[in-house]
Design an enzyme around this catalytic site. Structure first.
Site, PDB file in Angstrom:
ATOM      1  N   HIS A   1       6.982  18.408 -22.196  1.00 52.99           N
ATOM      2  CA  HIS A   1       6.348  17.085 -22.125  1.00 52.99           C
ATOM      3  C   HIS A   1       5.031  17.013 -22.870  1.00 52.99           C
ATOM      4  O   HIS A   1       4.442  15.955 -22.991  1.00 52.99           O
ATOM      5  CB  HIS A   1       6.102  16.680 -20.662  1.00 52.99           C
TER       6      HIS A   1
HETATM    7  C1  UD1 Z   1      -0.172  14.204 -17.511  1.00 51.50           C
HETATM    8  C2  UD1 Z   1      -1.298  15.215 -17.711  1.00 51.50           C
HETATM    9  C3  UD1 Z   1      -0.712  16.584 -18.043  1.00 51.50           C
HETATM   10  C4  UD1 Z   1       0.316  16.997 -17.004  1.00 51.50           C
HETATM   11  C5  UD1 Z   1       1.390  15.915 -16.913  1.00 51.50           C
HETATM   12  C6  UD1 Z   1       2.444  16.267 -15.900  1.00 51.50           C
HETATM   13  C7  UD1 Z   1      -3.376  14.202 -18.624  1.00 51.50           C
HETATM   14  C8  UD1 Z   1      -4.250  14.171 -19.792  1.00 51.50           C
HETATM   15  N1  UD1 Z   1      -2.172  14.840 -18.799  1.00 51.50           N
HETATM   16  O1  UD1 Z   1       0.463  14.064 -18.772  1.00 51.50           O
HETATM   17  O2  UD1 Z   1      -1.747  17.544 -18.050  1.00 51.50           O
HETATM   18  O3  UD1 Z   1       0.898  18.231 -17.387  1.00 51.50           O
HETATM   19  O4  UD1 Z   1       0.738  14.694 -16.539  1.00 51.50           O
HETATM   20  O5  UD1 Z   1       3.442  15.326 -15.888  1.00 51.50           O
HETATM   21  O6  UD1 Z   1      -3.718  13.716 -17.584  1.00 51.50           O
HETATM   22  N2  UD1 Z   1       4.974   7.863 -17.612  1.00 51.50           N
HETATM   23  C9  UD1 Z   1       5.950   7.202 -16.911  1.00 51.50           C
HETATM   24  N3  UD1 Z   1       5.910   7.248 -15.543  1.00 51.50           N
HETATM   25  C10 UD1 Z   1       4.946   7.917 -14.879  1.00 51.50           C
HETATM   26  C11 UD1 Z   1       3.939   8.567 -15.616  1.00 51.50           C
HETATM   27  C12 UD1 Z   1       3.977   8.546 -16.980  1.00 51.50           C
HETATM   28  O7  UD1 Z   1       6.849   6.591 -17.464  1.00 51.50           O
HETATM   29  O8  UD1 Z   1       4.974   7.914 -13.624  1.00 51.50           O
HETATM   30  C13 UD1 Z   1       5.025   7.824 -19.086  1.00 51.50           C
HETATM   31  C14 UD1 Z   1       4.240   6.695 -19.648  1.00 51.50           C
HETATM   32  O9  UD1 Z   1       4.922   6.201 -20.748  1.00 51.50           O
HETATM   33  C15 UD1 Z   1       2.959   7.322 -20.130  1.00 51.50           C
HETATM   34  C16 UD1 Z   1       3.409   8.715 -20.494  1.00 51.50           C
HETATM   35  O10 UD1 Z   1       4.483   9.035 -19.595  1.00 51.50           O
HETATM   36  O11 UD1 Z   1       2.376   6.646 -21.183  1.00 51.50           O
HETATM   37  C17 UD1 Z   1       2.316   9.724 -20.343  1.00 51.50           C
HETATM   38  O12 UD1 Z   1       1.770   9.692 -19.032  1.00 51.50           O
HETATM   39  P1  UD1 Z   1       0.276  10.204 -18.747  1.00 51.50           P
HETATM   40  O13 UD1 Z   1      -0.029  10.221 -17.302  1.00 51.50           O
HETATM   41  O14 UD1 Z   1      -0.669   9.515 -19.631  1.00 51.50           O
HETATM   42  O15 UD1 Z   1       0.312  11.697 -19.259  1.00 51.50           O
HETATM   43  P2  UD1 Z   1       1.405  12.823 -19.068  1.00 51.50           P
HETATM   44  O16 UD1 Z   1       2.060  13.091 -20.364  1.00 51.50           O
HETATM   45  O17 UD1 Z   1       2.289  12.554 -17.896  1.00 51.50           O
END
Ligand code: UD1
Length: 410
Positions: free
Chosen positions: A231
């Protein structure tokens, strides 16, 4: 004494749950001995909001429902961090705890620590202390958003709880005063050890047809399979890097079923980049693939117990996650990390982990090496299931000192 504990994204939940439990234990024991009770507030920022990325973990980990939900959701890093700060500041002003506990390295961690660090002290009360669980880890790669979050959070924290010895060295080199630093072990491993009995009740292996009958004698054996998670933005956010990794997995996919619970970010990138041909699209029902059908089976993100079961019984785990490197070391399962660096070197030095890099040849070679590997590995110091108890003891001592200070100022 008042403690506010912050969670926001998937990897926070398993780090916070044992601390909540240890606080409940402290209160139960304190009720008998007359010791001061902890009044806690659980704040969920809502950085992760999908039920499969968040809700499922509350029930699996016996986490109480959050007292406050900030509902922040996704966004660009600046916008997401700013939104958490804005909403958390109001909560902090109202609740004004003695200590704010943040965990790990996600945007919610730095956002809430930063707000707390700027809470003005008044004549009656000093600002809340900041406690950072999982302090001191360093990848030394500042292109990772998590590395920025780690460094900044550590430098504004008052109590730094370290999971492995590299953390002590890193914090000393950065000039952080030793009296703020406590080597307590790993609360993620507390969760993992506490969950083992419940993990055995998971039916995920049957749903994915990963158990096969043995010669008609009624017993069933787990088939050899691999588990994959990816991811990290640097790995999945462009077609070239994701395809390079998938090419690196081709030999493994030819010999094993690879189960791939994909993060929503990764699912989107696979679709947008037209990489579907690398995968079997499986649902979690009876028609899902067994290991006789090789290849990479893409499934939805799993809850805590199902994922632990998949990890525990896997022949090998391939990942770019931070926490999974630790959990595989805790379980003694071979792990190949698809990154150039790790902020958790103990998993490589004494554990089960190999750093493979992100090019196909390195990945193939690391997988071959891990599949041939035999023998035992050591469990890192203090990864013993008791880290949260140590943390709560230290929180209580510091909160008591802080209360004394408040009374002397009043
Ligand atoms: C975040 C953490 C990362 C961790 C990961 C675990 C930061 C900088 N990064 O990354 O360290 O390893 O979580 O999962 O905080 N999204 C969904 N549903 C959700 C959450 C996210 O669809 O419930 C999608 C969204 O499109 C979003 C993307 O995933 O834009 C990224 O989510 P985000 O929380 O920004 O960062 P992660 O990649 O999940």
């Amino acid at each position: 004494m008042k403690i506010m504990i912050v969670v926001g994204a998937r990897p926070n939940f398993m780090k916070a749950a044992p601390i909540m439990e240890a606080m409940a234990r402290h209160n139960a024991e304190g009720a008998k001995s007359g010791a001061e009770q902890i009044e806690w507030t659980l704040v969920h920022t809502g950085q992760h909001y999908d039920s499969r990325m968040s809700d499922a973990f509350f029930s699996d980990l016996n986490l109480p429902l959050p007292d406050v939900f900030l509902g922040v959701g996704s966004g660009a890093h600046g916008a997401q961090t700013a939104e958490i700060m804005k909403r958390f500041e109001e909560v902090l002003q109202k609740g004004y705890p003695d200590i704010v506990v943040v965990a790990g390295d996600v945007n919610s961690t730095i956002a809430c620590a930063l707000v707390t660090s700027k809470m003005p002290a008044t004549a009656e009360r000093p600002r809340p202390l900041i406690a950072h669980v999982e302090a001191g880890l360093r990848s030394f790669d500042r292109t990772m958003p998590e590395e920025i979050n780690r460094v900044l959070t550590d430098h504004i924290s008052d109590l730094l709880f370290v999971t492995e010895e590299s953390g002590l060295r890193n914090l000393a080199k950065e000039g952080i005063a030793s009296e703020k630093i406590f080597f307590v072990g790993n609360t993620m491993i507390d969760s993992l050890l506490a969950a083992q009995k419940k993990v055995e009740t998971s039916t995920v292996l049957d749903r994915l047809q990963l158990r096969a009958p043995v010669n008609g004698n009624g017993s069933r054996k787990i088939k050899p399979y691999a588990l994959l998670t990816l991811h990290r933005p640097a790995n999945v956010d462009n077609r070239e890097s994701l395809e390079e990794i998938l090419e690196g997995l081709k030999d493994l996919a030819a010999s094993h079923a690879i189960i791939f619970p994909a993060h929503p970010r990764t699912q989107k990138q696979i679709e947008q980049n037209g990489l579907q041909s690398y995968f079997n699209f499986a649902s979690q029902d009876a028609s899902a693939p067994g290991s006789e059908r090789k290849g990479i089976s893409l499934i939805e993100p799993q809850g805590y117990l199902d994922f632990q079961s998949l990890m525990k019984h896997a022949r090998i785990v391939v990942t770019d996650s931070g926490g999974i490197q630790e959990e595989t070391t805790g379980l003694g399962v071979a792990c190949v990390t698809v990154r150039e660096n790790t902020e958790r070197p103990v998993t490589v030095e004494t554990g089960t982990n190999i750093l493979a890099g992100v090019r196909r040849e390195g990945i193939r070679q690391a997988i071959r090496q891990q599949l041939e590997r035999t023998g035992k590995h050591a469990v890192p110091k203090f990864w013993d299931g008791a880290a949260a108890g140590r943390i709560v003891e230290i929180l209580v001592q510091h909160s008591a000192k802080k209360l004394e200070l408040e009374h002397s100022q009043a």
